[in-house]
Scaffold this active site. Structure first.
Site, PDB file in Angstrom:
ATOM      1  N   HIS A 133      -6.599   4.332  -0.919  1.00 35.29           N
ATOM      2  CA  HIS A 133      -5.960   4.828   0.309  1.00 35.29           C
ATOM      3  C   HIS A 133      -4.667   4.035   0.533  1.00 35.29           C
ATOM      4  O   HIS A 133      -4.566   3.234   1.464  1.00 35.29           O
ATOM      5  CB  HIS A 133      -6.933   4.665   1.478  1.00 35.29           C
ATOM      6  CG  HIS A 133      -6.570   5.456   2.693  1.00 35.29           C
ATOM      7  ND1 HIS A 133      -5.549   6.390   2.722  1.00 35.29           N
ATOM      8  CD2 HIS A 133      -7.102   5.449   3.956  1.00 35.29           C
ATOM      9  CE1 HIS A 133      -5.472   6.920   3.937  1.00 35.29           C
ATOM     10  NE2 HIS A 133      -6.393   6.369   4.699  1.00 35.29           N
TER      11      HIS A 133
ATOM     12  N   ASP B 194     -14.429  -1.489   7.227  1.00 36.11           N
ATOM     13  CA  ASP B 194     -14.305  -0.031   7.259  1.00 36.11           C
ATOM     14  C   ASP B 194     -15.721   0.530   7.369  1.00 36.11           C
ATOM     15  O   ASP B 194     -16.706  -0.207   7.229  1.00 36.11           O
ATOM     16  CB  ASP B 194     -13.596   0.448   5.963  1.00 36.11           C
ATOM     17  CG  ASP B 194     -13.325   1.958   5.942  1.00 36.11           C
ATOM     18  OD1 ASP B 194     -13.372   2.598   7.016  1.00 36.11           O
ATOM     19  OD2 ASP B 194     -13.092   2.505   4.847  1.00 36.11           O
TER      20      ASP B 194
ATOM     21  N   CYS C 167      -9.197   0.574   9.436  1.00 40.45           N
ATOM     22  CA  CYS C 167      -8.331   1.749   9.259  1.00 40.45           C
ATOM     23  C   CYS C 167      -8.682   2.877  10.227  1.00 40.45           C
ATOM     24  O   CYS C 167      -7.857   3.758  10.471  1.00 40.45           O
ATOM     25  CB  CYS C 167      -8.422   2.246   7.819  1.00 40.45           C
ATOM     26  SG  CYS C 167     -10.057   2.862   7.359  1.00 40.45           S
TER      27      CYS C 167
ATOM     28  N   GLN D 137      -2.543   3.807   3.949  1.00 38.06           N
ATOM     29  CA  GLN D 137      -3.190   2.998   4.972  1.00 38.06           C
ATOM     30  C   GLN D 137      -2.820   1.526   4.803  1.00 38.06           C
ATOM     31  O   GLN D 137      -2.496   0.835   5.777  1.00 38.06           O
ATOM     32  CB  GLN D 137      -4.719   3.166   4.850  1.00 38.06           C
ATOM     33  CG  GLN D 137      -5.495   2.339   5.837  1.00 38.06           C
ATOM     34  CD  GLN D 137      -5.298   2.830   7.264  1.00 38.06           C
ATOM     35  OE1 GLN D 137      -5.500   3.998   7.545  1.00 38.06           O
ATOM     36  NE2 GLN D 137      -4.904   1.935   8.165  1.00 38.06           N
TER      37      GLN D 137
ATOM     38  N   ARG E 176      -5.268  14.835   0.229  1.00 34.09           N
ATOM     39  CA  ARG E 176      -6.474  14.038   0.497  1.00 34.09           C
ATOM     40  C   ARG E 176      -7.608  14.759  -0.217  1.00 34.09           C
ATOM     41  O   ARG E 176      -7.909  15.920   0.097  1.00 34.09           O
ATOM     42  CB  ARG E 176      -6.740  13.939   1.999  1.00 34.09           C
ATOM     43  CG  ARG E 176      -8.115  13.410   2.307  1.00 34.09           C
ATOM     44  CD  ARG E 176      -8.309  13.021   3.742  1.00 34.09           C
ATOM     45  NE  ARG E 176      -7.599  11.794   4.042  1.00 34.09           N
ATOM     46  CZ  ARG E 176      -7.850  11.025   5.108  1.00 34.09           C
ATOM     47  NH1 ARG E 176      -8.792  11.359   5.969  1.00 34.09           N
ATOM     48  NH2 ARG E 176      -7.170   9.918   5.314  1.00 34.09           N
TER      49      ARG E 176
ATOM     50  N   ARG F 153       0.784   3.885  10.727  1.00 35.11           N
ATOM     51  CA  ARG F 153       0.666   4.943   9.708  1.00 35.11           C
ATOM     52  C   ARG F 153       1.909   5.827   9.751  1.00 35.11           C
ATOM     53  O   ARG F 153       2.467   6.215   8.732  1.00 35.11           O
ATOM     54  CB  ARG F 153      -0.592   5.796   9.953  1.00 35.11           C
ATOM     55  CG  ARG F 153      -1.911   5.077   9.730  1.00 35.11           C
ATOM     56  CD  ARG F 153      -2.088   4.689   8.270  1.00 35.11           C
ATOM     57  NE  ARG F 153      -2.020   5.849   7.395  1.00 35.11           N
ATOM     58  CZ  ARG F 153      -3.028   6.707   7.174  1.00 35.11           C
ATOM     59  NH1 ARG F 153      -4.201   6.514   7.735  1.00 35.11           N
ATOM     60  NH2 ARG F 153      -2.872   7.748   6.355  1.00 35.11           N
TER      61      ARG F 153
HETATM   62  N1   CP Z   1      -7.435   5.966   8.564  1.00 33.12           N
HETATM   63  C1   CP Z   1      -7.336   7.273   8.239  1.00 33.12           C
HETATM   64  O1   CP Z   1      -6.902   7.644   7.135  1.00 33.12           O
HETATM   65  O2   CP Z   1      -7.751   8.103   9.216  1.00 33.12           O
HETATM   66  P1   CP Z   1      -7.966   9.691   9.112  1.00 33.12           P
HETATM   67  O3   CP Z   1      -9.187   9.899   8.268  1.00 33.12           O
HETATM   68  O4   CP Z   1      -8.165  10.126  10.527  1.00 33.12           O
HETATM   69  O5   CP Z   1      -6.754  10.311   8.481  1.00 33.12           O
HETATM   70  N1  NVA Z   2     -13.411   4.824   3.554  1.00 31.21           N
HETATM   71  C1  NVA Z   2     -13.209   5.899   4.486  1.00 31.21           C
HETATM   72  C2  NVA Z   2     -11.816   5.882   4.999  1.00 31.21           C
HETATM   73  C3  NVA Z   2     -11.493   6.940   6.010  1.00 31.21           C
HETATM   74  C4  NVA Z   2     -10.077   6.892   6.471  1.00 31.21           C
HETATM   75  C5  NVA Z   2     -13.519   7.230   3.807  1.00 31.21           C
HETATM   76  O1  NVA Z   2     -13.151   7.416   2.644  1.00 31.21           O
HETATM   77  O2  NVA Z   2     -14.159   8.071   4.435  1.00 31.21           O
END
Ligand code: CP
Ligand code: NVA
Length: 308
Positions: free
Chosen positions: A134, A225, A265, A137, A107, A293
């Site tokens: 992502h 989101d 998400c 997700q 990530r 997930r």
């Molecule tokens: N939706 C998602 O990816 O959540 P986290 O940021 O908690 O991993």
């Molecule tokens: N769009 C959000 C998703 C988090 C799971 C971010 O990138 O912070």
């Protein structure tokens, strides 16, 4: 000794896959979900390294639990835990981690880092969220939609809010799973043009608008989101102002089909992009999304590590 080297089976983005492979991953995920804890442990002895340069609850826990349930284990590296945080290159990190681990999930704040990691790793690399996308997700989200409403093909999904990384992966999925995707964002926070051009070139059924009510008309599912993704905090005030007409509330949901689902998400910012009445209401399937997930990623791990 053979010098033949096979290309690792990365999972970087949904647009890189054919529909049949995505479908195979999802059916396997559903089988694993149905089997519960009693399924086989094909990843016994395998290690997944999880690199987090941004915070996470769901991704971190679901990958760790999923790996354990498949018989494997994980090593988790936060941004300050490894030499990446002190400037060791992504390429060298990829080469070294490939000598210890069977797969790497990252990530990161930069999609380019994901691509470098995949280029230099000799083991599969999985995208656990970047600034651009992502995909894990949205695999879980497609699975969730279909559990509640049957095949997503031909259905209408409405995205309302920021044209962000999660929206980008929904767009990829719209093309690959053949559903209609309506996107309502402010002009300032629209999806990048190259994504729309790609979707059009693939005959995607995509509608772009600045008006939330137009996007949700006839929708089988309304998705949103956060308005302030990780890394966007410096423009928080501007975002809250420009995105406020895109809140998913009861009035907006009333414009979608009466049986429309609500998806997010998570983490949610209640009172901003969604109201309590919607996220806690009967159309909301956000907790199923979160659970899926785990199952979807077990399918992805099985694909990447060749135990499908
Ligand atoms: N939706 C998602 O990816 O959540 P986290 O940021 O908690 O991993
Ligand atoms: N769009 C959000 C998703 C988090 C799971 C971010 O990138 O912070």
């Amino acid at each position: 000794m053979s010098t033949l080297k096979t290309t690792p089976k990365h999972f970087l983005d949904i647009d890189q896959f054919d529909t049949a492979t995505l479908r195979t991953i999802l059916s396997h995920a559903s089988e694993l979900k149905k089997a519960g804890r009693g399924h086989a442990k094909p990843l016994t002895g395998h290690t997944l390294v999880l690199i987090f340069e941004k915070s996470s609850t769901r991704t971190r826990v679901s990958f760790e639990v999923g790996m354990q349930q498949l018989g494997g284990n994980v090593v988790v590296l936060g941004s300050q835990d490894s030499q990446l945080g002190r400037g060791e290159s992504v390429a060298d990190t990829a080469r070294v981690l490939s000598r210890f681990a069977d797969a790497i999930m990252i990530r990161t704040d930069s999609h380019q880092k994901l691509e470098w990691l995949a280029e230099y790793a000799s083991v599969p690399v999985i995208n656990g969220l970047t600034d651009d996308s992502h995909p894990n997700q949205i695999m879980a989200d497609v699975m969730t939609f279909e559990e509640h409403r049957g095949p997503i093909e031909g259905k209408t999904i409405a995205w309302v809010g920021d044209g962000n990384n999660v929206a980008a992966s929904w767009l990829h999925a719209a093309v690959k799973f053949n559903f209609k995707f309506n996107i309502a964002t402010p002009q300032e926070f629209r999806l990048p043009d190259h994504l729309i051009e790609w979707a059009n070139s693939e005959d995607g059924d995509i509608t772009i608008t600045n008006i939330a009510e137009n996007a949700v008309t006839g929708a089988d599912c309304v998705v949103t989101d956060t308005w302030v993704s990780m890394g966007d905090d410096d423009e928080r005030d501007k975002r809250l102002e420009l995105l406020s007409p895109y809140q998913v509330n009861n009035a907006l949901m009333a414009g979608a089909k009466s049986e429309a689902l609500f998806m997010h998400c998570l983490p949610a910012h209640r009172g901003e992009e969604v109201t309590d009445t919607v996220i806690d209401g009967k159309q909301s399937v956000v907790w199923d999304e979160a659970e899926n997930r785990l199952h979807a990623q077990k399918g992805i791990l099985a694909y990447c590590l060749d135990v499908l």
